[in-house]
Structures are given as structure tokens and as C-alpha cells.
Design an enzyme around this catalytic site. Structure first.
Site, PDB file in Angstrom:
ATOM      1  N   SER A  68       0.736  -1.270   0.120  1.00  0.00           N
ATOM      2  CA  SER A  68      -0.054   0.009  -0.056  1.00  0.00           C
ATOM      3  C   SER A  68       0.902   1.320   0.068  1.00  0.00           C
ATOM      4  O   SER A  68       0.239   2.331  -0.142  1.00  0.00           O
ATOM      5  CB  SER A  68      -0.913   0.090   1.269  1.00  0.00           C
ATOM      6  OG  SER A  68      -2.023  -0.762   0.893  1.00  0.00           O
ATOM      7  N   LYS A  71       0.580   3.362  -2.908  1.00  0.00           N
ATOM      8  CA  LYS A  71      -0.722   4.235  -3.113  1.00  0.00           C
ATOM      9  C   LYS A  71      -0.374   5.675  -3.101  1.00  0.00           C
ATOM     10  O   LYS A  71      -1.069   6.742  -3.804  1.00  0.00           O
ATOM     11  CB  LYS A  71      -1.665   3.871  -2.121  1.00  0.00           C
ATOM     12  CG  LYS A  71      -2.402   2.587  -2.266  1.00  0.00           C
ATOM     13  CD  LYS A  71      -3.186   1.980  -1.154  1.00  0.00           C
ATOM     14  CE  LYS A  71      -3.578   0.672  -1.322  1.00  0.00           C
ATOM     15  NZ  LYS A  71      -4.251   0.044  -0.165  1.00  0.00           N
ATOM     16  N   TYR A 193      -3.682  -2.382 -10.228  1.00  0.00           N
ATOM     17  CA  TYR A 193      -3.508  -2.273  -8.922  1.00  0.00           C
ATOM     18  C   TYR A 193      -2.394  -3.590  -8.213  1.00  0.00           C
ATOM     19  O   TYR A 193      -1.428  -3.048  -7.437  1.00  0.00           O
ATOM     20  CB  TYR A 193      -4.646  -2.417  -8.189  1.00  0.00           C
ATOM     21  CG  TYR A 193      -4.910  -2.352  -6.671  1.00  0.00           C
ATOM     22  CD1 TYR A 193      -4.789  -1.321  -5.947  1.00  0.00           C
ATOM     23  CD2 TYR A 193      -4.791  -3.711  -6.023  1.00  0.00           C
ATOM     24  CE1 TYR A 193      -5.005  -1.315  -4.497  1.00  0.00           C
ATOM     25  CE2 TYR A 193      -4.944  -3.737  -4.576  1.00  0.00           C
ATOM     26  CZ  TYR A 193      -4.920  -2.676  -3.757  1.00  0.00           C
ATOM     27  OH  TYR A 193      -5.020  -2.686  -2.637  1.00  0.00           O
ATOM     28  N   TYR A 245      -4.551   3.409   7.891  1.00  0.00           N
ATOM     29  CA  TYR A 245      -6.184   3.001   7.759  1.00  0.00           C
ATOM     30  C   TYR A 245      -6.754   3.255   9.221  1.00  0.00           C
ATOM     31  O   TYR A 245      -6.567   4.334   9.817  1.00  0.00           O
ATOM     32  CB  TYR A 245      -6.135   1.523   7.541  1.00  0.00           C
ATOM     33  CG  TYR A 245      -5.008   0.900   6.527  1.00  0.00           C
ATOM     34  CD1 TYR A 245      -5.229   1.469   5.184  1.00  0.00           C
ATOM     35  CD2 TYR A 245      -3.898   0.362   6.889  1.00  0.00           C
ATOM     36  CE1 TYR A 245      -4.333   1.025   4.281  1.00  0.00           C
ATOM     37  CE2 TYR A 245      -2.958  -0.128   6.111  1.00  0.00           C
ATOM     38  CZ  TYR A 245      -3.090   0.195   4.578  1.00  0.00           C
ATOM     39  OH  TYR A 245      -2.246  -0.130   3.755  1.00  0.00           O
ATOM     40  N   VAL A 263       1.105  -3.901   3.641  1.00  0.00           N
ATOM     41  CA  VAL A 263       1.097  -5.065   4.255  1.00  0.00           C
ATOM     42  C   VAL A 263       2.635  -5.942   3.892  1.00  0.00           C
ATOM     43  O   VAL A 263       2.560  -7.058   4.662  1.00  0.00           O
ATOM     44  CB  VAL A 263       0.060  -6.160   4.050  1.00  0.00           C
ATOM     45  CG1 VAL A 263      -1.434  -5.567   4.711  1.00  0.00           C
ATOM     46  CG2 VAL A 263      -0.269  -6.115   2.581  1.00  0.00           C
TER      47      VAL A 263
HETATM   48  N1  GLN Z   1      -2.176  -5.186  -2.018  1.00  0.00           N
HETATM   49  C1  GLN Z   1      -2.682  -5.175  -0.582  1.00  0.00           C
HETATM   50  C2  GLN Z   1      -4.379  -5.574  -1.037  1.00  0.00           C
HETATM   51  O1  GLN Z   1      -4.800  -5.256  -1.721  1.00  0.00           O
HETATM   52  C3  GLN Z   1      -2.354  -3.846  -0.167  1.00  0.00           C
HETATM   53  C4  GLN Z   1      -3.112  -3.908   1.271  1.00  0.00           C
HETATM   54  C5  GLN Z   1      -2.041  -3.125   2.019  1.00  0.00           C
HETATM   55  O2  GLN Z   1      -0.807  -2.935   1.901  1.00  0.00           O
HETATM   56  N2  GLN Z   1      -2.831  -2.948   3.286  1.00  0.00           N
HETATM   57  O3  GLN Z   1      -4.725  -6.161   0.015  1.00  0.00           O
END
Ligand code: GLN
Length: 309
Positions: A68, A71, A193, A245, A263
Site C-alpha cells: 500500500s 498508493k 493495482y 488505515y 502489508v
Molecule cells: N495489495 C494489498 C491488498 O490489496 C495492499 C494492502 C495493504 O498494503 N494494506 O490487499
């Protein structure tokens, strides 16, 4: 405080040592099978200050899956291309829900709360698909330029594993398409993505790449600012309110820096005017954020007194 006399290297070494009891604690993300294999013993940190001084400790040069954290790069590209139009399709409020939650989307007519939860990043991916013939390449080129590292790659194995397990992300994308908030094909949005989440970078790459957020949008390798001062300030604000988050409030309380997690166990944090830094520890807590990474950043700002507050 005299910033010239701060011993960043000493601080990194101290927090690395003090958080050693957390090595091996937490769980690597297991809903993406390729990530579950990574040892939770890894740990590294890197910091680059606005004068260009680079400090690092542990596994700071080992590439890992940025997930993430990517992003931030895709949102930056979308803001460069589309400016404020971005906000007609994605909000700017913390969600208070897990990163992959579907729950708010129905009540809010398919407009995700913010660009850092999965739903928001999927909409941003759709925007980039509309704006570029080859957005995957555009993102990779941008990240390589920001990090001054042309060997940065998308880990195809992680991307495939992620794509195979992307049931929730597929559900989110279909659902948003039913509200008219996805223009492209669901398959294309998911592919882009999963690819950008699977970029592999080290703590050193990430600290370098986030440097513009510590420098009012200026980055040494770009002739023009990466973002205007105003948009840079706003991107930092979004990281502060939503970068971790449903743990963003707790992180602000403990660390006091705008930051973005993934993650893969990475967290990148910024002190505007001073530095950008990255921490990596693949063992996650129950909210999907790096256990040792948060503890290390907490100690770093608590010991040094460095924070935006
Ligand atoms: N690629 C991961 C997902 O879509 C990204 C989530 C994350 O890093 N929190 O679940």
C-alpha cells in the site's frame, strides 16, 4: 532544537537495538501467499535528511514488497495529471475501517472514503488507466526516478499471487463500477493495482522516493516540483489522517508524523522540512501494520522529540 547536531545514525542504531525483542513477532501477511513466506526476523531502517545525508541500519538495502505504500506514488501521479478532479471520485476522510473493507461503500454511493484504503486506490488506478496508454510503466518510471534506482522492479511472483487472491479487491471494484465510479474494465484495474502493490523497494529506495514530501514538493532529480507546495502539504495531511488505515489515530498519537504503511511490513514517515524515513519489519499487527516498525518509529520520535507537533 538544533537540527544540525542530531545524531540520526545513533538514533537509528538505538531504536533498532531497543526493538530487537520484537524480531520474529507478528505475522507476515498470509492472505497473499507469496508474502507469507517472508521471514519476520528482517528489520531495517533508512533516513535521508533534506541536506542529502543518508543514514541506515539493519536490512535497509533489501528490497521488499511495498504494497500500500505504492498508493502514495499513484495518488501523486493522479494529482499531477488531474489536480483537484481526483476529489470528485474519492474522499479525504479517515475510514475507521480495515483497509479492505466493503462496508462504507454502499452507504456512500461507491465513493471511497480516502485514496489509501483499497477501494480508493482502485479508483486512482482506474484514473491512471484513463490518463495513460501504459500506466504500469509510467508508475515504475516515476518510482525509479524518485529513488534514483533504475533496478527497481515489479515482483511478478507477488503480483500473480496477489491477483489470484484478489477476491475482495475484485468485489470492491465491481461494486464501485455498479455506481459508475470505475470507467475501465475491472480486470484491467485489478491488474494495474496488483502490479503497483508488488513493486519491490528497499528502505533506502523508499526514504529517497519520499524526499519530495519533506521538501515542499521539490525533488533533486526533477526540474519542476513533483507537486506544488500546497498539494504536498495536503498529501502529508492525508497520510497523517489515513496513512495507517484504522490505526492512523493511534499512530499519530504515538509517532506524530505523516506516514504510509503496507502489508509487506514497510512504513514510510516524513518530517516536513527535515527528513523522510522508512522502516521495514514484515511481522504485522492485527491491523496489518508492521509491529516492530511502529514501535521503532514511536521510539525514534519519543527519544529525539522530533515530530510535527
Ligand atoms: N495489495 C494489498 C491488498 O490489496 C495492499 C494492502 C495493504 O498494503 N494494506 O490487499
Amino acid at each position: 532544537m538544533n537540527m544540525d547536531t542530531i545524531d540520526y545514525q545513533g538514533l537509528l542504531e538505538r531504536v533498532c537495538e531497543e526493538t530487537r525483542p520484537l524480531a520474529g513477532k507478528g505475522h507476515a501477511a498470509d492472505y497473499i501467499p507469496a508474502l507469507a513466506e517472508i521471514s519476520t526476523d528482517h528489520f531495517g531502517m533508512a533516513l535521508i535528511d533534506t541536506k542529502g545525508g543518508l543514514y541506515s541500519v539493519g536490512d535497509a538495502d533489501i528490497p521488499f514488497s511495498i504494497q500500500s505504500i505504492s498508493k502514495v506514488f499513484t495518488l501523486t501521479l493522479a494529482l499531477r495529471e488531474l489536480g483537484n478532479e481526483v476529489w470528485s471520485r474519492v474522499g479525504r476522510e479517515p475510514s475507521g475501517h480495515p483497509f479492505n473493507s466493503l462496508i462504507q461503500l454502499e452507504n456512500e454511493q461507491g465513493i471511497p472514503r480516502n485514496p489509501f484504503i483499497n477501494a480508493g486506490a482502485l479508483v486512482v488506478a482506474d484514473m491512471l488507466l484513463e490518463a495513460h496508454p501504459d500506466p504500469r510503466d509510467k508508475i515504475l518510471t516515476f518510482v525509479r526516478m524518485l529513488s534514483a534506482n533504475n533496478s527497481i522492479l515489479i515482483d511478478e511472483r507477488v503480483a500473480l499471487s496477489e491477483k489470484r487472491a484478489a477476491h475482495r479487491n475484485a468485489a470492491l471494484t465491481h461494486f464501485m463500477k455498479s455506481f459508475g465510479n470505475i470507467g475501465g474494465e475491472v480486470e484491467d484495474v485489478l491488474n494495474l493495482y496488483c502490479n503497483h502493490c508488488s513493486i519491490a523497494m528497499s528502505c533506502i529506495d523508499l526514504a529517497r522516493a519520499f524526499r519530495f514530501l519533506a521538501q515542499k514538493g521539490i525533488h533533486q532529480r526533477f526540474e519542476e516540483p513533483v507537486l506544488t507546495f500546497s498539494l504536498t502539504k495536503r498529501l502529508n495531511s492525508l497520510m497523517m489522517t489515513s496513512g495507517l488505515y484504522n490505526e492512523s489515530g493511534e499512530f499519530a498519537y504515538r509517532v506524530g508524523l505523516p506516514a504510509k504503511s503496507g502489508v509487506g511490513g514497510g512504513i514510510v514517515a516524513v518530517l516536513p522540512g527535515h527528513f523522510s524515513m522508512a522502516a521495514w519489519g514484515p511481522g504485522l499487527n492485527e491491523r496489518g501494520n508492521s509491529l516492530r516498525g511502529i514501535e521503532a518509529l514511536d521510539r525514534f520520535t519519543t527519544i529525539s522529540g522530533l515530530s510535527i507537533f
